[in-house]
Enzyme design. Sequence first.
Site, PDB file in Angstrom:
ATOM      1  CE  LYS A   1     -13.984 -46.035   7.330  1.00  0.00           C
ATOM      2  NZ  LYS A   1     -15.289 -45.832   6.687  1.00  0.00           N
TER       3      LYS A   1
ATOM      4  CD  GLN B   1     -17.542 -47.073   4.272  1.00  0.00           C
ATOM      5  OE1 GLN B   1     -17.101 -46.975   5.403  1.00  0.00           O
ATOM      6  NE2 GLN B   1     -17.019 -46.408   3.261  1.00  0.00           N
TER       7      GLN B   1
ATOM      8  CG  ASP C   1     -18.836 -41.121   9.360  1.00  0.00           C
ATOM      9  OD1 ASP C   1     -17.654 -40.943   9.040  1.00  0.00           O
ATOM     10  OD2 ASP C   1     -19.523 -42.072   8.964  1.00  0.00           O
TER      11      ASP C   1
HETATM   12  N1  GUN Z   1     -17.671 -43.468   2.432  1.00  0.00           N
HETATM   13  C1  GUN Z   1     -16.588 -42.812   1.973  1.00  0.00           C
HETATM   14  N2  GUN Z   1     -16.051 -42.031   2.936  1.00  0.00           N
HETATM   15  C2  GUN Z   1     -16.815 -42.214   4.030  1.00  0.00           C
HETATM   16  C3  GUN Z   1     -16.746 -41.693   5.352  1.00  0.00           C
HETATM   17  O1  GUN Z   1     -15.904 -40.880   5.710  1.00  0.00           O
HETATM   18  N3  GUN Z   1     -17.718 -42.126   6.204  1.00  0.00           N
HETATM   19  C4  GUN Z   1     -18.682 -43.010   5.820  1.00  0.00           C
HETATM   20  N4  GUN Z   1     -19.596 -43.367   6.723  1.00  0.00           N
HETATM   21  N5  GUN Z   1     -18.761 -43.504   4.609  1.00  0.00           N
HETATM   22  C5  GUN Z   1     -17.829 -43.115   3.720  1.00  0.00           C
END
Ligand code: GUN
Length: 300
Positions: free
Chosen positions: A54, A98, A121
């Site tokens: 990311k 996350q 998100d």
């Molecule tokens: N963990 C796995 N996929 C995601 C996601 O799309 N967003 C977040 N915040 N954590 C994750």
Amino acid sequence: MTAKLIDGKAFAATVREKVAGHVARLKEDHGITPGLAVVLVGEDPASQVYVRSKGKQTVEVGMNSYEHKLEADTSEADLLALIDKLNKDDSVHGILVQLPLPGHLNEDLVINSIAPEKDVDGFHISNVGLLGTGQKSMVPCTPLGCLMMLRDYHGSLSGMNAVVVGRSNIVGKPMANLLLKDSCTVTIAHSRTKDIEAVCKQADIVVAAVGRPEMITGDWIKPGATVIDVGINRIDAPEKGEGKTRLVGDCHFDSCAEVAGAITPVPGGVGPMTIACLLANTVTACCRANNLNEPEGLTA
Ligand code: GUN
């Protein structure tokens, strides 16, 4: 194979290009650089890989990336204090915590402490409610990526029968809401659904998000249907050598591709779209925060 392959990797590259164009214009015309803050608590290896990816892609499209790595035993109060600081920081337009969080932290509480307009998100309860009532919101990245690919392939989705297999808060439920908003007739199927195979077989669009390797086979698919496979499962691959593994989706690719009209592969389908949509959401959040027109084609 008869189905057309929907190339998520290539599509994600076009989304990133669009995002980079908007970022350049925001900088040139308004002196604004969108910023994304990613918070990682602990050292879960898969999460570390995602967060690194990311951060890298955020910088590649010209945005600022702020990474906050906290110890696994970080207290809830300290995490909430960091989020509060990021909420108030005008250089931060998107905040992502996350998941999963270590067990002593209340995920709902943490997510709902993010300012909804910075919740890239789309997990905050306000954004869930806005999406559920068809209002402007931040939209979860993976379902947004699926929607973009479906719109690109079909144009209008109006009147199509869509079956979403899986009822998670992160994919299944928001996906169903997005398809409903685009005037599909939507069914959510799950582990307790009776005759799930027959339910899927009625669908013009199947979105598989159950996390069960190769569960959906070609005989579940209506000829010509579009199959979007969200699953990413690692399974043993003894044919590749001892101890080897390979990635598969929730759909059995070869048999589904014999029947479907179009299908996303795993890897290289939905996966790359998720981070591309995170970048898109960050630009959208930045534009909204500055009362500027939102980029077209990057939101639901
Ligand atoms: N963990 C796995 N996929 C995601 C996601 O799309 N967003 C977040 N915040 N954590 C994750």
